[in-house]
Design a protein around this motif. Structure first.
Motif, short mmCIF file in Angstrom:
data_model
loop_
_atom_site.label_atom_id
_atom_site.label_comp_id
_atom_site.label_asym_id
_atom_site.label_seq_id
_atom_site.Cartn_x
_atom_site.Cartn_y
_atom_site.Cartn_z
N ASN A 217 -17.88 -20.04 -5.12
CA ASN A 217 -17.33 -21.25 -4.50
C ASN A 217 -15.82 -21.21 -4.30
OD1 ASN A 217 -19.82 -23.09 -4.37
ND2 ASN A 217 -19.85 -22.45 -6.52
N ASN A 218 -15.25 -20.01 -4.45
CA ASN A 218 -13.83 -19.80 -4.19
C ASN A 218 -12.96 -20.78 -4.98
OD1 ASN A 218 -11.68 -18.45 -2.93
ND2 ASN A 218 -11.55 -20.00 -1.31
N ARG A 219 -13.27 -20.93 -6.26
CA ARG A 219 -12.54 -21.88 -7.10
C ARG A 219 -11.26 -21.29 -7.69
NH1 ARG A 219 -15.78 -26.30 -7.73
NH2 ARG A 219 -18.04 -25.98 -7.57
N VAL A 220 -11.15 -19.97 -7.72
CA VAL A 220 -10.02 -19.30 -8.38
C VAL A 220 -9.34 -18.35 -7.41
CG1 VAL A 220 -9.42 -17.63 -10.17
CG2 VAL A 220 -10.92 -19.53 -10.72
N ALA A 221 -8.01 -18.36 -7.42
CA ALA A 221 -7.22 -17.40 -6.66
C ALA A 221 -6.59 -16.40 -7.63
CB ALA A 221 -6.13 -18.11 -5.87
N ILE A 222 -6.60 -15.13 -7.27
CA ILE A 222 -5.95 -14.11 -8.10
C ILE A 222 -4.55 -13.90 -7.55
CG2 ILE A 222 -6.02 -11.72 -8.87
CD1 ILE A 222 -9.06 -11.82 -8.62
N LEU A 223 -3.55 -14.23 -8.36
CA LEU A 223 -2.15 -14.19 -7.92
C LEU A 223 -1.58 -12.79 -8.00
CD1 LEU A 223 -0.91 -17.36 -9.87
CD2 LEU A 223 -1.70 -17.24 -7.49
N TYR A 224 -1.97 -12.02 -9.03
CA TYR A 224 -1.45 -10.67 -9.25
C TYR A 224 -2.31 -9.98 -10.29
CZ TYR A 224 0.69 -13.34 -13.10
OH TYR A 224 0.90 -14.17 -14.17
N THR A 225 -2.23 -8.65 -10.33
CA THR A 225 -2.85 -7.89 -11.41
C THR A 225 -1.74 -7.34 -12.30
OG1 THR A 225 -2.87 -5.79 -10.20
CG2 THR A 225 -4.79 -7.22 -9.96
N ILE A 226 -1.98 -7.40 -13.61
CA ILE A 226 -1.02 -6.86 -14.57
C ILE A 226 -1.35 -5.39 -14.75
CG2 ILE A 226 -0.05 -7.14 -16.90
CD1 ILE A 226 -1.10 -10.03 -16.82
N SER A 227 -0.90 -4.60 -13.81
CA SER A 227 -1.27 -3.19 -13.77
C SER A 227 -0.23 -2.42 -12.98
CB SER A 227 -2.65 -3.02 -13.12
OG SER A 227 -2.66 -3.58 -11.82
N GLN A 228 -0.37 -1.10 -13.00
CA GLN A 228 0.59 -0.25 -12.30
C GLN A 228 0.16 0.06 -10.86
OE1 GLN A 228 0.73 2.94 -15.18
NE2 GLN A 228 2.37 1.96 -16.33
N SER A 229 -1.06 -0.30 -10.53
CA SER A 229 -1.55 -0.13 -9.16
C SER A 229 -2.68 -1.13 -8.92
CB SER A 229 -2.04 1.30 -8.93
OG SER A 229 -3.10 1.61 -9.82
N ARG A 230 -3.03 -1.34 -7.68
CA ARG A 230 -4.10 -2.29 -7.35
C ARG A 230 -5.44 -1.78 -7.88
NH1 ARG A 230 -3.06 -5.67 -1.83
NH2 ARG A 230 -0.77 -5.75 -1.97
N THR A 231 -6.33 -2.71 -8.14
CA THR A 231 -7.65 -2.36 -8.63
C THR A 231 -8.69 -2.53 -7.53
OG1 THR A 231 -9.40 -2.95 -10.20
CG2 THR A 231 -7.90 -4.70 -9.56
N LYS A 232 -9.68 -1.66 -7.52
CA LYS A 232 -10.74 -1.76 -6.50
C LYS A 232 -11.60 -3.00 -6.72
CE LYS A 232 -13.85 1.28 -9.14
NZ LYS A 232 -14.58 2.57 -9.12
N LEU A 233 -11.54 -3.61 -7.90
CA LEU A 233 -12.30 -4.83 -8.16
C LEU A 233 -11.68 -6.05 -7.48
CD1 LEU A 233 -13.13 -4.33 -11.97
CD2 LEU A 233 -14.63 -3.92 -10.01
N ALA A 234 -10.39 -5.95 -7.18
CA ALA A 234 -9.70 -7.05 -6.46
C ALA A 234 -8.62 -6.42 -5.58
CB ALA A 234 -9.10 -8.04 -7.45
N PRO A 235 -9.02 -5.70 -4.54
CA PRO A 235 -8.07 -4.89 -3.76
C PRO A 235 -7.00 -5.69 -3.03
CG PRO A 235 -10.22 -4.99 -2.68
CD PRO A 235 -10.40 -5.60 -4.03
N ASN A 236 -7.23 -6.97 -2.80
CA ASN A 236 -6.25 -7.78 -2.08
C ASN A 236 -5.19 -8.39 -2.98
OD1 ASN A 236 -7.50 -7.33 0.46
ND2 ASN A 236 -8.97 -8.97 0.04
N ALA A 237 -5.38 -8.29 -4.27
CA ALA A 237 -4.42 -8.85 -5.22
C ALA A 237 -3.31 -7.84 -5.48
CB ALA A 237 -5.11 -9.22 -6.53
N PRO A 238 -2.05 -8.23 -5.30
CA PRO A 238 -0.95 -7.28 -5.52
C PRO A 238 -0.81 -6.89 -6.99
CG PRO A 238 -0.09 -9.49 -5.15
CD PRO A 238 -1.56 -9.57 -4.89
N ALA A 239 -0.53 -5.62 -7.22
CA ALA A 239 -0.15 -5.19 -8.57
C ALA A 239 1.25 -5.72 -8.84
CB ALA A 239 -0.18 -3.68 -8.68
N MET A 240 1.49 -6.10 -10.08
CA MET A 240 2.75 -6.74 -10.42
C MET A 240 3.98 -5.90 -10.06
SD MET A 240 3.16 -8.58 -14.06
CE MET A 240 3.21 -6.98 -14.86
N VAL A 241 3.85 -4.57 -10.15
CA VAL A 241 4.99 -3.71 -9.85
C VAL A 241 5.43 -3.84 -8.39
CG1 VAL A 241 4.48 -2.03 -11.66
CG2 VAL A 241 3.44 -1.75 -9.41
N GLU A 242 4.56 -4.33 -7.52
CA GLU A 242 4.90 -4.50 -6.11
C GLU A 242 5.98 -5.57 -5.90
OE1 GLU A 242 1.48 -4.86 -3.49
OE2 GLU A 242 0.24 -3.81 -4.96
#
Length: 337
Positions: A217-242
């Motif tokens: 139901n699109n209730r949550v937005a992913i703002l960023y990933t706390i990682s060194q690169s993007r994850t394939k599980l959420a490819p549109n979410a920017p990695a924080m280092v970006e």
């Protein structure tokens, strides 16, 4: 004569190997391993730890009982300090912690443990952490967080749910207001759903994507990933280092993102004898190949991607060895606001 000596040597080695295996089986037979879980109940760390507790008995010689017990507090620092300083190094007390315990030592030199001195047994999976927001709130992107004050929840001052928003405030100009004091991730989810907060500074991506109501139901937005690169599980979410605008800030954010690679692990106190460490590490890797474990873990979005104890030990040692100027800036940007 030489052949006779060779045969005797081979027999001696075989007997020694059999005696070692028997001694390890004798050691664990009829005993219990206490598995300390450095987080509250029902989150990904707890669920993953309890899967390991159920299957480890199947692979450790002597089939010891494995008894899990939760010891939450300060993003696993309480449990880490207990196992490091109190637990006997006899292979009968093991630990699962949030991967931030390695980062926390850099941020707080007074923490009563040295990450690289723990007996690292193996990694079950990398853990991708994300910043999220409730889509009914005004906070839907990192740009929204720059434009207005956004209230997000956190547990303690040492966890990523607090230190990441504080770092982003100072490095890229967001205006996160962090509300601390939530005992675990589950109450933070409930607070977000009730509208008490607009989002969470750090949550397990596994826990987010297994909540089908949120995702469908699109209730949550992913703002960023706390990682060194993007994850394939959420490819549109920017990695924080970006978000970094210079090399120093990129290194600081990369250090924060290192927790993903360390992931969900099994470890013990310093000084476990080498023979028992060998048995525990071998048993762990065998356990990670169990098809029933892999299937059970997948049902709760734990995607088994093991790392050996030796490789994990090297990864932790490298993560703890960071140039002092980067550590000093990291401490400056993650201090409480």
């Amino acid at each position: 004569m030489k052949n006779r000596l060779l045969i005797c040597s081979v027999l001696a080695l075989s007997v020694a190997g059999a005696s070692e295996a028997l001694s390890q089986e004798d050691f664990y037979a009829g005993k219990s391993i206490s598995l300390v879980i450095g987080s509250g109940e029902a989150g990904v760390y707890d669920l993953g730890a309890r899967i390991m507790a159920r299957y480890l008995k199947k692979y450790v010689p002597g089939a010891p009982n494995v008894v899990p017990r939760n010891m939450p507090g300060a993003s696993s620092v309480v449990a880490a300090e207990y196992v490091y300083n109190v637990a006997a190094p006899d292979g009968l007390t093991l630990l699962t912690v949030q991967p931030t315990v390695v980062l926390n030592k850099s941020l707080d030199p007074a923490a009563k443990y040295q990450p690289e001195r723990f007996s690292w047994i193996g990694r079950m999976q990398p853990v991708v952490l994300v910043g999220i927001s409730w889509t009914k709130s005004p906070l839907k992107s990192i740009e929204d967080a720059k434009a207005r004050t956004s209230i997000v929840s956190a547990s303690g001052a040492s966890g990523t749910s607090a230190i990441v928003p504080w770092a982003l405030n100072r490095l890229i100009g967001t205006k996160f207001q962090v509300v601390r004091g939530y005992p675990s991730q589950r109450p933070q989810f409930l607070a977000m759903e009730r509208g008490e907060v607009e989002g969470i500074g750090s949550a397990s991506l596994s826990d987010v994507i297994t909540n089908r109501d949120w995702m469908d139901n699109n209730r949550v937005a992913i703002l960023y990933t706390i990682s060194q690169s993007r994850t394939k599980l959420a490819p549109n979410a920017p990695a924080m280092v970006e978000f970094a605008t210079n090399d120093t800030d990129r290194k600081v954010l990369s250090m924060l993102g290192s927790v993903s690679d360390i992931g969900q692990t099994l470890l013990g106190p310093p000084g476990i004898p080498a023979a028992q460490m060998s048995v525990l590490r071998k048993s762990f890797l065998e356990m990670m190949k169990d098809p029933e474990l892999i299937e059970e873990a997948k049902r709760i979005a734990i995607y088994v991607d093991p790392l050996s104890g030796e490789d994990l030990q090297a990864l932790v040692t490298a993560a703890a060895d960071v140039p002092s100027e980067i550590v000093e800036k990291l401490r400056a940007v993650t201090r409480p606001q």
